[in-house]
Scaffold this motif. Structure first.
Motif, PDB file in Angstrom:
ATOM      1  N   ASN A  77       0.832  -1.205   0.000  1.00 25.72           N
ATOM      2  CA  ASN A  77       0.000   0.000   0.000  1.00 25.72           C
ATOM      3  C   ASN A  77       0.870   1.260   0.000  1.00 25.72           C
ATOM      4  N   LEU A  78       2.181   1.075  -0.227  1.00 22.25           N
ATOM      5  CA  LEU A  78       3.187   2.142  -0.283  1.00 22.25           C
ATOM      6  C   LEU A  78       3.358   2.873   1.042  1.00 22.25           C
ATOM      7  N   LYS A  79       3.139   2.169   2.141  1.00 26.09           N
ATOM      8  CA  LYS A  79       3.353   2.716   3.486  1.00 26.09           C
ATOM      9  C   LYS A  79       4.657   2.156   4.041  1.00 26.09           C
ATOM     10  N   ALA A  80       5.411   2.979   4.743  1.00 22.89           N
ATOM     11  CA  ALA A  80       6.684   2.554   5.325  1.00 22.89           C
ATOM     12  C   ALA A  80       6.456   1.471   6.375  1.00 22.89           C
ATOM     13  N   LEU A  81       7.368   0.510   6.421  1.00 23.32           N
ATOM     14  CA  LEU A  81       7.285  -0.570   7.409  1.00 23.32           C
ATOM     15  C   LEU A  81       8.377  -0.389   8.470  1.00 23.32           C
ATOM     16  N   PRO A  82       7.994  -0.020   9.692  1.00 21.98           N
ATOM     17  CA  PRO A  82       8.993   0.137  10.744  1.00 21.98           C
ATOM     18  C   PRO A  82       9.365  -1.196  11.386  1.00 21.98           C
ATOM     19  N   TYR A  83      10.594  -1.267  11.861  1.00 25.79           N
ATOM     20  CA  TYR A  83      11.104  -2.383  12.654  1.00 25.79           C
ATOM     21  C   TYR A  83      11.013  -3.745  11.952  1.00 25.79           C
ATOM     22  N   VAL A  84      11.291  -3.770  10.661  1.00 24.62           N
ATOM     23  CA  VAL A  84      11.368  -5.026   9.918  1.00 24.62           C
ATOM     24  C   VAL A  84      12.732  -5.640  10.212  1.00 24.62           C
ATOM     25  N   SER A  85      12.756  -6.911  10.630  1.00 20.42           N
ATOM     26  CA  SER A  85      14.015  -7.599  10.897  1.00 20.42           C
ATOM     27  C   SER A  85      14.691  -7.967   9.585  1.00 20.42           C
ATOM     28  N   ILE A  86      15.997  -7.771   9.538  1.00 18.71           N
ATOM     29  CA  ILE A  86      16.786  -8.099   8.359  1.00 18.71           C
ATOM     30  C   ILE A  86      17.752  -9.207   8.758  1.00 18.71           C
ATOM     31  N   MET A  87      17.692 -10.329   8.015  1.00 15.38           N
ATOM     32  CA  MET A  87      18.492 -11.499   8.367  1.00 15.38           C
ATOM     33  C   MET A  87      19.291 -12.013   7.177  1.00 15.38           C
ATOM     34  N   ILE A  88      20.406 -12.670   7.474  1.00 12.70           N
ATOM     35  CA  ILE A  88      21.166 -13.408   6.475  1.00 12.70           C
ATOM     36  C   ILE A  88      21.259 -14.850   6.954  1.00 12.70           C
ATOM     37  N   LYS A 114      20.269 -12.357  12.549  1.00 14.43           N
ATOM     38  CA  LYS A 114      19.696 -11.008  12.454  1.00 14.43           C
ATOM     39  C   LYS A 114      20.832  -9.994  12.402  1.00 14.43           C
ATOM     40  N   ILE A 115      20.821  -9.173  11.351  1.00 17.61           N
ATOM     41  CA  ILE A 115      21.901  -8.195  11.178  1.00 17.61           C
ATOM     42  C   ILE A 115      21.429  -6.757  11.305  1.00 17.61           C
ATOM     43  N   GLY A 116      20.129  -6.564  11.421  1.00 16.42           N
ATOM     44  CA  GLY A 116      19.634  -5.202  11.565  1.00 16.42           C
ATOM     45  C   GLY A 116      18.129  -5.139  11.477  1.00 16.42           C
ATOM     46  N   LYS A 117      17.625  -3.913  11.521  1.00 14.24           N
ATOM     47  CA  LYS A 117      16.193  -3.695  11.357  1.00 14.24           C
ATOM     48  C   LYS A 117      15.970  -2.298  10.807  1.00 14.24           C
ATOM     49  N   THR A 118      14.792  -2.080  10.264  1.00 13.95           N
ATOM     50  CA  THR A 118      14.477  -0.769   9.704  1.00 13.95           C
ATOM     51  C   THR A 118      14.106   0.199  10.822  1.00 13.95           C
ATOM     52  N   ASP A 119      14.233   1.469  10.519  1.00 11.00           N
ATOM     53  CA  ASP A 119      13.845   2.485  11.504  1.00 11.00           C
ATOM     54  C   ASP A 119      12.348   2.768  11.399  1.00 11.00           C
ATOM     55  N   LEU A 120      11.904   3.806  12.044  1.00  7.01           N
ATOM     56  CA  LEU A 120      10.482   4.136  12.091  1.00  7.01           C
ATOM     57  C   LEU A 120       9.899   4.461  10.715  1.00  7.01           C
ATOM     58  N   ASN A 121      10.736   4.945   9.795  1.00  5.78           N
ATOM     59  CA  ASN A 121      10.284   5.306   8.453  1.00  5.78           C
ATOM     60  C   ASN A 121      10.612   4.237   7.407  1.00  5.78           C
ATOM     61  N   GLY A 122      11.061   3.068   7.849  1.00  3.94           N
ATOM     62  CA  GLY A 122      11.339   1.964   6.937  1.00  3.94           C
ATOM     63  C   GLY A 122      12.731   1.971   6.337  1.00  3.94           C
ATOM     64  N   PHE A 123      13.589   2.916   6.709  1.00  2.00           N
ATOM     65  CA  PHE A 123      14.950   2.980   6.176  1.00  2.00           C
ATOM     66  C   PHE A 123      15.876   2.052   6.962  1.00  2.00           C
ATOM     67  N   PHE A 124      16.908   1.542   6.292  1.00  3.99           N
ATOM     68  CA  PHE A 124      17.910   0.731   6.975  1.00  3.99           C
ATOM     69  C   PHE A 124      19.280   0.981   6.376  1.00  3.99           C
TER      70      PHE A 124
END
Length: 155
Positions: free
Chosen positions: A33-44, A49-59
């Motif tokens: 829906n083109l809305k930012a996703l906060p706190y998405v876990s990023i894994m390899i 787990k190597i990180g997560k997105t911020d409140l605006n979906g940036f990482f």
């Protein structure tokens, strides 16, 4: 003896520098829906787990150069498995909202999900046109993860 010792030291230093090579990746994660996703876990490697997105979906993450696959995960959103291209350092991902499918077969569920999945590149382009993403086309390939896998067992 000295030559063997020197060779061992050089070998250890060279292998250490191979493991120390890192690649910086940055980007943004949004839903369909083109809305930012906060706190998405990023894994390899599916579990690290190597990180997560911020409140605006940036990482902004650092991964080993040898890693080619990144997994994005959060509650209420389907997993997104991304395989990076060789010179991909800007990863902007559109993730699908997960849904509940009642009274239909697993095969039909995967067909419906695949139909939505095939629209993600078009949504990426729309996000670029609206100024949400920086790139018009993704530099990675996103893998469809089916809910149901056929078994080879004959009954």
């Amino acid at each position: 003896m000295k030559k063997i010792f020197i060779v061992l030291i050089l070998f250890n230093v060279s292998t250490y520098s191979l493991y120390a090579q890192k690649k910086t990746i940055e980007g943004r994660v949004i839903d369909d829906n083109l809305k930012a996703l906060p706190y998405v876990s990023i894994m390899i490697n599916d579990t690290v787990k190597i990180g997560k997105t911020d409140l605006n979906g940036f990482f902004h993450i650092e991964i080993p150069v040898s890693v080619k696959k990144i997994l994005f995960s959060t509650v209420g959103i389907e997993l997104a498995s991304v395989e990076l291209a060789e010179k991909c350092d800007e990863v902007e991902v559109v993730m699908m909202l997960s849904g509940t499918y009642d009274f239909i077969t697993h095969r039909r569920v995967d067909q419906l999900r695949m139909k939505r999945f095939n629209k993600l590149p078009e949504l990426h382009k729309v996000a670029f046109e609206k100024g949400i993403f920086k790139t018009i086309k993704a530099c990675y390939t996103q893998e469809f993860i089916p809910c149901f896998k056929k078994s080879n067992v004959k009954r």
